[in-house]
Design a protein around this motif. Structure first.
Motif, PDB file in Angstrom:
ATOM      1  N   ILE A   1       0.851  -1.194   0.000  1.00  0.00           N
ATOM      2  CA  ILE A   1       0.000   0.000   0.000  1.00  0.00           C
ATOM      3  C   ILE A   1       0.889   1.248   0.000  1.00  0.00           C
ATOM      4  CG2 ILE A   1      -1.642   1.362   1.366  1.00  0.00           C
ATOM      5  CD1 ILE A   1      -3.134  -1.068   2.047  1.00  0.00           C
ATOM      6  N   GLU A   2       1.971   1.197   0.758  1.00  0.00           N
ATOM      7  CA  GLU A   2       2.870   2.366   0.839  1.00  0.00           C
ATOM      8  C   GLU A   2       3.439   2.696  -0.541  1.00  0.00           C
ATOM      9  OE1 GLU A   2       3.093  -0.335   2.978  1.00  0.00           O
ATOM     10  OE2 GLU A   2       1.996   0.755   4.550  1.00  0.00           O
ATOM     11  N   ASP A   3       3.867   1.673  -1.277  1.00  0.00           N
ATOM     12  CA  ASP A   3       4.371   1.906  -2.653  1.00  0.00           C
ATOM     13  C   ASP A   3       3.291   2.597  -3.489  1.00  0.00           C
ATOM     14  OD1 ASP A   3       6.563   0.371  -1.987  1.00  0.00           O
ATOM     15  OD2 ASP A   3       6.293  -1.106  -3.594  1.00  0.00           O
ATOM     16  N   ASN A   4       2.079   2.062  -3.394  1.00  0.00           N
ATOM     17  CA  ASN A   4       1.012   2.614  -4.238  1.00  0.00           C
ATOM     18  C   ASN A   4       0.642   4.036  -3.816  1.00  0.00           C
ATOM     19  OD1 ASN A   4       0.734   0.557  -6.123  1.00  0.00           O
ATOM     20  ND2 ASN A   4      -0.680  -0.613  -4.845  1.00  0.00           N
ATOM     21  N   ILE A   5       0.694   4.316  -2.507  1.00  0.00           N
ATOM     22  CA  ILE A   5       0.422   5.687  -2.049  1.00  0.00           C
ATOM     23  C   ILE A   5       1.476   6.643  -2.622  1.00  0.00           C
ATOM     24  CG2 ILE A   5       0.434   7.217  -0.017  1.00  0.00           C
ATOM     25  CD1 ILE A   5      -0.877   4.929   1.568  1.00  0.00           C
ATOM     26  N   GLU A   6       2.732   6.223  -2.562  1.00  0.00           N
ATOM     27  CA  GLU A   6       3.810   7.090  -3.090  1.00  0.00           C
ATOM     28  C   GLU A   6       3.594   7.375  -4.578  1.00  0.00           C
ATOM     29  OE1 GLU A   6       7.866   5.920  -2.114  1.00  0.00           O
ATOM     30  OE2 GLU A   6       8.645   6.896  -3.922  1.00  0.00           O
ATOM     31  N   MET A   7       3.264   6.334  -5.329  1.00  0.00           N
ATOM     32  CA  MET A   7       3.134   6.524  -6.788  1.00  0.00           C
ATOM     33  C   MET A   7       1.859   7.285  -7.149  1.00  0.00           C
ATOM     34  SD  MET A   7       4.816   3.108  -8.452  1.00  0.00           S
ATOM     35  CE  MET A   7       4.082   1.846  -7.445  1.00  0.00           C
ATOM     36  N   VAL A   8       0.746   6.940  -6.523  1.00  0.00           N
ATOM     37  CA  VAL A   8      -0.495   7.668  -6.841  1.00  0.00           C
ATOM     38  C   VAL A   8      -0.338   9.142  -6.469  1.00  0.00           C
ATOM     39  CG1 VAL A   8      -2.945   7.965  -6.239  1.00  0.00           C
ATOM     40  CG2 VAL A   8      -2.056   5.684  -6.707  1.00  0.00           C
ATOM     41  N   SER A   9       0.279   9.425  -5.320  1.00  0.00           N
ATOM     42  CA  SER A   9       0.476  10.830  -4.911  1.00  0.00           C
ATOM     43  C   SER A   9       1.283  11.577  -5.970  1.00  0.00           C
ATOM     44  CB  SER A   9       1.221  10.911  -3.577  1.00  0.00           C
ATOM     45  OG  SER A   9       0.526  10.232  -2.587  1.00  0.00           O
ATOM     46  N   ALA A  10       2.342  10.940  -6.445  1.00  0.00           N
ATOM     47  CA  ALA A  10       3.196  11.603  -7.448  1.00  0.00           C
ATOM     48  C   ALA A  10       2.417  11.852  -8.738  1.00  0.00           C
ATOM     49  CB  ALA A  10       4.425  10.741  -7.727  1.00  0.00           C
ATOM     50  N   PHE A  11       1.687  10.854  -9.210  1.00  0.00           N
ATOM     51  CA  PHE A  11       0.956  11.047 -10.474  1.00  0.00           C
ATOM     52  C   PHE A  11      -0.241  11.971 -10.305  1.00  0.00           C
ATOM     53  CE2 PHE A  11       3.386   7.239 -11.727  1.00  0.00           C
ATOM     54  CZ  PHE A  11       3.935   7.727 -12.905  1.00  0.00           C
ATOM     55  N   GLN A  12      -0.766  12.061  -9.094  1.00  0.00           N
ATOM     56  CA  GLN A  12      -1.846  13.036  -8.857  1.00  0.00           C
ATOM     57  C   GLN A  12      -1.363  14.451  -9.143  1.00  0.00           C
ATOM     58  OE1 GLN A  12      -4.952  13.035  -8.440  1.00  0.00           O
ATOM     59  NE2 GLN A  12      -5.585  11.048  -7.659  1.00  0.00           N
ATOM     60  N   LYS A  13      -0.056  14.681  -8.921  1.00  0.00           N
ATOM     61  CA  LYS A  13       0.484  16.034  -9.146  1.00  0.00           C
ATOM     62  C   LYS A  13       0.953  16.218 -10.585  1.00  0.00           C
ATOM     63  CE  LYS A  13       2.198  16.240  -4.408  1.00  0.00           C
ATOM     64  NZ  LYS A  13       3.013  15.054  -4.087  1.00  0.00           N
ATOM     65  N   SER A  14       0.838  15.193 -11.400  1.00  0.00           N
ATOM     66  CA  SER A  14       1.312  15.273 -12.780  1.00  0.00           C
ATOM     67  C   SER A  14       0.146  15.634 -13.693  1.00  0.00           C
ATOM     68  CB  SER A  14       1.892  13.927 -13.204  1.00  0.00           C
ATOM     69  OG  SER A  14       0.820  13.038 -13.521  1.00  0.00           O
ATOM     70  N   ASP A  15       0.438  15.570 -14.987  1.00  0.00           N
ATOM     71  CA  ASP A  15      -0.558  15.919 -15.987  1.00  0.00           C
ATOM     72  C   ASP A  15      -1.229  14.681 -16.604  1.00  0.00           C
ATOM     73  OD1 ASP A  15      -1.771  18.068 -17.083  1.00  0.00           O
ATOM     74  OD2 ASP A  15      -0.357  18.279 -18.760  1.00  0.00           O
ATOM     75  N   VAL A  16      -1.093  13.496 -15.960  1.00  0.00           N
ATOM     76  CA  VAL A  16      -1.746  12.307 -16.534  1.00  0.00           C
ATOM     77  C   VAL A  16      -3.264  12.482 -16.458  1.00  0.00           C
ATOM     78  CG1 VAL A  16       0.086  10.633 -16.002  1.00  0.00           C
ATOM     79  CG2 VAL A  16      -1.804  10.926 -14.415  1.00  0.00           C
ATOM     80  N   ASP A  17      -3.955  11.759 -17.327  1.00  0.00           N
ATOM     81  CA  ASP A  17      -5.414  11.876 -17.363  1.00  0.00           C
ATOM     82  C   ASP A  17      -6.090  10.888 -16.426  1.00  0.00           C
ATOM     83  OD1 ASP A  17      -6.019  13.822 -19.739  1.00  0.00           O
ATOM     84  OD2 ASP A  17      -4.299  12.604 -20.316  1.00  0.00           O
TER      85      ASP A  17
END
Ligand code: DHB
Length: 310
Positions: free
Chosen positions: A105-121
């Motif tokens: 879960i920690e890995d996924n939190i780190e990655m989702v948080s990062a992509f939330q700040k990106s321009d992905v759709d």
């Protein structure tokens, strides 16, 4: 007659019904650029992990007469490489869907948080990779799915979807649907490959792939009835605020149409893309349009979810 194959997933406009699946030929920049230049409606990345991964030992993929059996083991560049690619990928003009597949879960939190700040759709969280030795598929552990969704759906406003494993019992469809309804999950992608299948070569008397003693994820035609059933079951159990991306054995326009009848809002192509290359998107799109035109349908919603009871 023109058929309008445009659709939307979580408010993101897609020019057609078909896109690549997270899986084959979407790991490197060069591969993603080819997807962007094809008729795929979006660019979906290979599932990423916190760090770069070499993946499983070879041979780790085999074509089969009616599909394929990969056990790649998540070879990918590490999420930061995809994060850096996002602006360049977006500049190619299509929606970008990032697939993430952490080991906790920690890995996924780190990655989702990062992509939330990106321009992905869109962010697709992969709960169903079967090919990591010693790691169970999260999608088969309902408690873990619930914990993960609780943590991952509060990290930002970008739409989150999850990639599900195939289920084979009504009780599992119901249990998963009830969990999904508790969270603002915007879409599900189903199905991933059927994990832990074994193909034996009777001549060599060995498995045909090396990882996990030959156990790999079955893909292609073999799994189309399973993909269709999963899309159908979830379409009937979920409300319309959760959309469904169908995957599994789509290699022509008729296959894509069957997923539409089952209730898919869009579909993804993996094995056929692996075998045929990026031209498959335009070919299947044309075949789907021709098949629907022949039936007098003008747009996806004319047939979406409208499987006729016998
Ligand atoms: C791999 C296979 C999957 O089915 C998946 O969801 C993620 C990764 C792989 O072997 O790399």
């Amino acid at each position: 007659m023109q058929v309008d194959l445009s659709t939307t997933i979580a408010g993101v406009q897609l020019d057609s019904y078909l896109m690549n699946a997270s899986g084959p030929k979407c790991t490197t920049w060069d591969e993603l650029e080819i997807v962007a230049q094809s008729a795929s409606a979006a660019v979906v990345t290979k599932s990423c992990t916190i760090e770069f991964r070499e993946g499983n030992p070879e041979p780790r993929y085999s074509d089969l007469p009616l599909g394929s059996i990969p056990s790649m083991g998540l070879p990918n560049l590490g999420y930061k490489a995809y994060l850096e690619m996002v602006p360049k990928l977006k500049a190619l003009g299509k929606p970008v869907v990032v697939s993430i597949s952490g080991f906790s879960i920690e890995d996924n939190i780190e990655m989702v948080s990062a992509f939330q700040k990106s321009d992905v759709d869109l962010i697709e969280v992969n709960f169903s990779c079967p090919n990591i030795p010693g790691k169970a598929q999260v999608a088969y552990d309902f408690e873990q799915v619930e914990c993960a969704l609780k943590a991952l759906t509060v990290l930002g406003d970008k739409p989150i979807g999850i990639k599900l494993a195939p289920y084979f019992d009504m009780s599992h469809f119901i249990a998963m649907a009830n969990i999904l309804k508790k969270f603002p999950v915007k879409f599900i992608t189903c199905v991933n490959s059927i994990g832990n299948t074994l193909i034996i070569d009777p001549v060599t008397e060995s498995p045909i792939i090396k990882p996990k003693g030959g156990f790999g994820g079955l893909c292609g035609d073999y799994i189309k009835p399973i993909g269709l059933a999963n899309v159908r079951a979830f379409r009937e159990l979920l409300t319309d605020d959760i959309q469904i991306i169908g995957v599994g054995g789509i290699k022509n326009g008729v296959d894509a149409f069957e997923y539409l009848l089952a209730g898919a809002d869009a579909v993804q192509i993996a094995t056929c893309f692996e075998k045929e290359g990026a031209n498959c998107f335009e070919r299947i799109e044309n075949e789907l349009a021709a098949f629907m035109a022949n039936k007098g349908y003008k747009k996806l919603s004319d047939a979406k979810g409208k499987l006729k009871p016998l």
